[in-house]
Write an enzyme that holds these catalytic residues in place. Structure first.
Site, PDB file in Angstrom:
ATOM      1  N   ARG A  74     -86.661  52.228  68.362  1.00 19.63           N
ATOM      2  CA  ARG A  74     -85.448  52.803  67.429  1.00 19.63           C
ATOM      3  C   ARG A  74     -84.953  53.918  67.942  1.00 19.63           C
ATOM      4  O   ARG A  74     -85.446  54.405  69.112  1.00 19.63           O
ATOM      5  CB  ARG A  74     -85.995  53.188  66.061  1.00 19.63           C
ATOM      6  CG  ARG A  74     -86.920  54.334  65.890  1.00 19.63           C
ATOM      7  CD  ARG A  74     -87.386  54.633  64.713  1.00 19.63           C
ATOM      8  NE  ARG A  74     -88.362  55.738  64.626  1.00 19.63           N
ATOM      9  CZ  ARG A  74     -88.007  56.999  65.249  1.00 19.63           C
ATOM     10  NH1 ARG A  74     -87.082  57.352  65.645  1.00 19.63           N
ATOM     11  NH2 ARG A  74     -89.158  57.961  65.119  1.00 19.63           N
ATOM     12  N   LYS A  77     -85.227  60.453  67.472  1.00 16.64           N
ATOM     13  CA  LYS A  77     -86.417  61.333  67.774  1.00 16.64           C
ATOM     14  C   LYS A  77     -87.666  61.002  67.202  1.00 16.64           C
ATOM     15  O   LYS A  77     -87.975  60.130  66.627  1.00 16.64           O
ATOM     16  CB  LYS A  77     -86.227  62.995  68.006  1.00 16.64           C
ATOM     17  CG  LYS A  77     -84.836  63.117  68.878  1.00 16.64           C
ATOM     18  CD  LYS A  77     -84.703  64.355  69.347  1.00 16.64           C
ATOM     19  CE  LYS A  77     -83.813  64.683  70.500  1.00 16.64           C
ATOM     20  NZ  LYS A  77     -83.848  65.758  70.837  1.00 16.64           N
ATOM     21  N   THR A  79     -90.696  61.543  64.473  1.00 13.91           N
ATOM     22  CA  THR A  79     -91.024  61.808  63.142  1.00 13.91           C
ATOM     23  C   THR A  79     -92.327  61.494  62.673  1.00 13.91           C
ATOM     24  O   THR A  79     -93.141  61.069  63.411  1.00 13.91           O
ATOM     25  CB  THR A  79     -89.930  61.121  62.239  1.00 13.91           C
ATOM     26  OG1 THR A  79     -89.955  61.557  60.940  1.00 13.91           O
ATOM     27  CG2 THR A  79     -90.465  59.524  62.017  1.00 13.91           C
ATOM     28  N   ALA A 152     -85.645  60.615  56.061  1.00 11.74           N
ATOM     29  CA  ALA A 152     -85.371  60.419  57.520  1.00 11.74           C
ATOM     30  C   ALA A 152     -84.824  59.039  57.940  1.00 11.74           C
ATOM     31  O   ALA A 152     -85.519  58.226  57.206  1.00 11.74           O
ATOM     32  CB  ALA A 152     -86.429  60.741  58.337  1.00 11.74           C
ATOM     33  N   PHE A 166     -85.964  53.873  56.783  1.00 10.42           N
ATOM     34  CA  PHE A 166     -85.919  55.214  56.299  1.00 10.42           C
ATOM     35  C   PHE A 166     -87.491  55.612  55.992  1.00 10.42           C
ATOM     36  O   PHE A 166     -88.538  54.652  55.703  1.00 10.42           O
ATOM     37  CB  PHE A 166     -85.022  55.182  55.006  1.00 10.42           C
ATOM     38  CG  PHE A 166     -85.537  54.421  54.041  1.00 10.42           C
ATOM     39  CD1 PHE A 166     -86.337  54.940  52.953  1.00 10.42           C
ATOM     40  CD2 PHE A 166     -85.125  53.241  53.765  1.00 10.42           C
ATOM     41  CE1 PHE A 166     -86.878  54.130  51.860  1.00 10.42           C
ATOM     42  CE2 PHE A 166     -85.318  52.347  52.402  1.00 10.42           C
ATOM     43  CZ  PHE A 166     -86.395  53.030  51.731  1.00 10.42           C
ATOM     44  N   CYS A 183     -87.770  65.338  63.929  1.00  5.98           N
ATOM     45  CA  CYS A 183     -86.368  64.852  64.558  1.00  5.98           C
ATOM     46  C   CYS A 183     -85.950  65.704  65.524  1.00  5.98           C
ATOM     47  O   CYS A 183     -84.659  65.724  65.740  1.00  5.98           O
ATOM     48  CB  CYS A 183     -85.522  64.571  63.118  1.00  5.98           C
ATOM     49  SG  CYS A 183     -86.254  63.404  62.005  1.00  5.98           S
TER      50      CYS A 183
END
Length: 247
Positions: A74, A77, A79, A152, A166, A183
């Site tokens: 994806r 950054k 997470t 996020a 999400f 992130c």
């Protein structure tokens, strides 16, 4: 367009291993590409760090606390996912009139609606994807608090169909976020619905609320977006975390 389907893949003791969920996403994605109905997977993961394509080496956790660190396809950054966090993977075909950025904004708006319904005021911060609480000034009852992220986002679009999605912090253990730079944003904080509301807000409480708001926003009808907070773009970045929107 067929009605959006929701599938609970596993909460609590049935939390789904990240790699198993990724395989499930691929299976559902293939079905949707072949003409099947759009599907939203709702679940929790055991503790895991996932690193999007833009993750810098210094943003990875030096000590992941026993959790895996998995590189994923994806955008965005690094997470964290773990118990107490509602994860949603909408796997839907984007209509011709909905741009990828518009889709991301709809996911954000759905999460903003969830937070509002529960009594927490959130909005977008232009330049930073996700759902945020405003900074709190210092008061006699406590110190100032920076902007805090509640939700996020990071997606991929392949063959016109979305993947990933999400994560909304309900009652997640926030100590996990001390192990890395969430992130890649070092000048803001992370919070949860439970912390902000000073009560236990569980994934099972939030899931049906999220489903209702996602159904509304992913019906692709026009909507009035929540006003944004002050822009705070990350250095060298002004786009949402999306990978291969035309692949």
């Amino acid at each position: 367009m067929s009605e959006l389907e929701f599938r609970t893949a596993g909460f609590g003791d049935d939390a789904v291993d990240y790699l198993a969920a990724w395989d499930l996403q691929r299976q559902v994605h293939a079905d949707v590409v072949a003409g099947g109905p759009g599907t939203v997977l709702l679940l929790e993961h055991p503790p895991v760090f996932t690193a999007g394509k833009r993750t810098d080496p210094d943003e990875r956790p030096l000590d992941p606390g026993g959790a895996d660190v998995i590189d994923v396809d994806r955008g965005g950054k690094i997470t964290f996912h773990g118990p107490g966090q509602l994860v949603g993977y909408p796997i839907v075909r984007l209509p011709d009139h909905v741009l990828v950025v518009d889709y991301v904004r709809r996911l954000e708006e759905a999460l903003i609606g969830v937070c509002t319904e529960l009594g927490v005021t959130t909005a977008r911060i232009p330049g930073r994807s996700g759902v945020w609480m405003q900074a709190d000034p210092s008061t006699g009852s406590g110190p100032a608090r920076p902007e805090r992220k509640l939700g996020a986002l990071g997606i991929r679009v392949s063959r016109g169909v979305t993947m990933h999605g999400f994560a909304l912090n309900c009652d997640v253990d926030l100590a996990w976020y001390d192990r890395f730079v969430p992130c890649g944003i070092a000048d803001a904080g992370v919070t949860s619905l439970s912390r902000e509301l000073q009560r236990d807000v569980t994934v099972t409480e939030v899931a049906p609320i999220a489903e209702r708001h996602l159904r509304e926003l992913l019906a692709w009808a026009p909507y009035v977006p929540t006003p944004d907070y002050e822009p705070r773009p990350e250095p060298g970045r002004l786009r949402v975390p999306v990978l291969n929107p035309l692949a």
